[in-house]
Design a protein around this motif. Structure first.
Motif, mmCIF file in Angstrom:
data_model
loop_
_atom_site.group_PDB
_atom_site.id
_atom_site.type_symbol
_atom_site.label_atom_id
_atom_site.label_comp_id
_atom_site.label_asym_id
_atom_site.label_seq_id
_atom_site.Cartn_x
_atom_site.Cartn_y
_atom_site.Cartn_z
ATOM 1 N N MET A 1 0.848 -1.169 0.000
ATOM 2 C CA MET A 1 0.000 0.000 0.000
ATOM 3 C C MET A 1 0.896 1.235 0.000
ATOM 4 O O MET A 1 1.810 1.333 0.803
ATOM 5 C CB MET A 1 -0.886 -0.044 1.252
ATOM 6 C CG MET A 1 -2.080 0.849 1.164
ATOM 7 S SD MET A 1 -3.390 0.380 2.298
ATOM 8 C CE MET A 1 -3.048 1.445 3.663
ATOM 9 N N ILE A 4 0.230 7.486 -0.102
ATOM 10 C CA ILE A 4 -1.003 8.253 -0.310
ATOM 11 C C ILE A 4 -2.202 7.445 0.184
ATOM 12 O O ILE A 4 -3.108 7.991 0.830
ATOM 13 C CB ILE A 4 -1.177 8.637 -1.793
ATOM 14 C CG1 ILE A 4 -0.006 9.490 -2.283
ATOM 15 C CG2 ILE A 4 -2.500 9.347 -2.023
ATOM 16 C CD1 ILE A 4 0.153 10.816 -1.581
ATOM 17 N N SER A 5 -2.210 6.145 -0.073
ATOM 18 C CA SER A 5 -3.296 5.289 0.421
ATOM 19 C C SER A 5 -3.325 5.266 1.942
ATOM 20 O O SER A 5 -4.388 5.310 2.552
ATOM 21 C CB SER A 5 -3.142 3.867 -0.113
ATOM 22 O OG SER A 5 -3.281 3.851 -1.509
ATOM 23 N N TRP A 6 -2.135 5.185 2.566
ATOM 24 C CA TRP A 6 -2.061 5.206 4.038
ATOM 25 C C TRP A 6 -2.653 6.493 4.582
ATOM 26 O O TRP A 6 -3.370 6.490 5.573
ATOM 27 C CB TRP A 6 -0.616 5.066 4.504
ATOM 28 C CG TRP A 6 -0.177 3.653 4.684
ATOM 29 C CD1 TRP A 6 0.585 2.936 3.818
ATOM 30 C CD2 TRP A 6 -0.487 2.782 5.768
ATOM 31 N NE1 TRP A 6 0.768 1.670 4.319
ATOM 32 C CE2 TRP A 6 0.127 1.548 5.510
ATOM 33 C CE3 TRP A 6 -1.223 2.936 6.929
ATOM 34 C CZ2 TRP A 6 0.020 0.471 6.371
ATOM 35 C CZ3 TRP A 6 -1.326 1.861 7.797
ATOM 36 C CH2 TRP A 6 -0.710 0.650 7.515
ATOM 37 N N VAL A 8 -4.853 8.557 3.100
ATOM 38 C CA VAL A 8 -6.297 8.626 2.862
ATOM 39 C C VAL A 8 -7.045 7.683 3.798
ATOM 40 O O VAL A 8 -8.051 8.064 4.413
ATOM 41 C CB VAL A 8 -6.623 8.331 1.380
ATOM 42 C CG1 VAL A 8 -8.122 8.236 1.162
ATOM 43 C CG2 VAL A 8 -6.032 9.415 0.485
ATOM 44 N N VAL A 9 -6.568 6.451 3.937
ATOM 45 C CA VAL A 9 -7.205 5.501 4.864
ATOM 46 C C VAL A 9 -7.114 6.036 6.291
ATOM 47 O O VAL A 9 -8.089 5.970 7.052
ATOM 48 C CB VAL A 9 -6.562 4.093 4.755
ATOM 49 C CG1 VAL A 9 -7.002 3.194 5.898
ATOM 50 C CG2 VAL A 9 -6.926 3.451 3.420
ATOM 51 N N GLY A 57 -5.090 -2.839 1.778
ATOM 52 C CA GLY A 57 -5.045 -1.882 0.675
ATOM 53 C C GLY A 57 -6.118 -0.832 0.874
ATOM 54 O O GLY A 57 -6.650 -0.661 1.967
ATOM 55 N N PHE A 58 -6.436 -0.154 -0.192
ATOM 56 C CA PHE A 58 -7.456 0.889 -0.124
ATOM 57 C C PHE A 58 -8.813 0.270 -0.429
ATOM 58 O O PHE A 58 -9.257 0.209 -1.576
ATOM 59 C CB PHE A 58 -7.123 2.010 -1.115
ATOM 60 C CG PHE A 58 -8.024 3.194 -0.958
ATOM 61 C CD1 PHE A 58 -7.936 3.993 0.161
ATOM 62 C CD2 PHE A 58 -8.954 3.506 -1.921
ATOM 63 C CE1 PHE A 58 -8.772 5.090 0.324
ATOM 64 C CE2 PHE A 58 -9.793 4.593 -1.773
ATOM 65 C CZ PHE A 58 -9.698 5.388 -0.652
ATOM 66 N N ASN A 59 -9.462 -0.257 0.626
ATOM 67 C CA ASN A 59 -10.773 -0.877 0.480
ATOM 68 C C ASN A 59 -11.566 -0.717 1.780
ATOM 69 O O ASN A 59 -11.046 -0.231 2.784
ATOM 70 C CB ASN A 59 -10.643 -2.359 0.087
ATOM 71 C CG ASN A 59 -9.760 -3.129 1.036
ATOM 72 O OD1 ASN A 59 -9.862 -2.990 2.256
ATOM 73 N ND2 ASN A 59 -8.871 -3.948 0.498
ATOM 74 N N SER A 62 -10.134 -2.502 4.983
ATOM 75 C CA SER A 62 -8.995 -1.805 5.580
ATOM 76 C C SER A 62 -9.443 -0.577 6.365
ATOM 77 O O SER A 62 -8.912 -0.295 7.443
ATOM 78 C CB SER A 62 -8.008 -1.388 4.494
ATOM 79 O OG SER A 62 -7.445 -2.529 3.887
#
Length: 87
Positions: A1, A4-6, A8-9, A57-59, A62
């Motif tokens: 991941m 940026i995903s970290w 946003v999550v 991941g970005f889901n 998560s």
């Protein structure tokens, strides 16, 4: 991941945790994001101990795991700093 995903999550999880547990907690958007990111680590660790998949991941899964971890961190913060008031 990716980073940026970290972020946003973490932001989404931190906002959801503060929505679930409203109160006088420290910080603005940056601290909320950091709480969510740390919550992803805590939640992912706890879920993996139970045999599940942590943050993958970005889901939605998560985000839910990270929110669970962020709620735990907010509860710990409130338990430890409960008696202290800011002036």
């Amino acid at each position: 991941m990716g980073i940026i995903s970290w972020i946003v999550v973490g932001l989404i999880a931190g906002l959801l945790a503060k929505l679930v547990m409203p109160g006088d907690d420290p910080g603005g958007l940056v601290i909320t994001t950091l709480i969510g990111m740390a919550g992803a680590l805590v939640g992912g660790f706890l879920v993996s101990l139970l045999g599940g998949a942590g943050v993958t991941g970005f889901n939605i899964w998560s985000i839910l795991v990270a929110t669970l971890g962020a709620i735990i961190l907010l509860a710990l913060y409130r338990a430890l700093a409960g008696g202290r008031r800011r002036v």
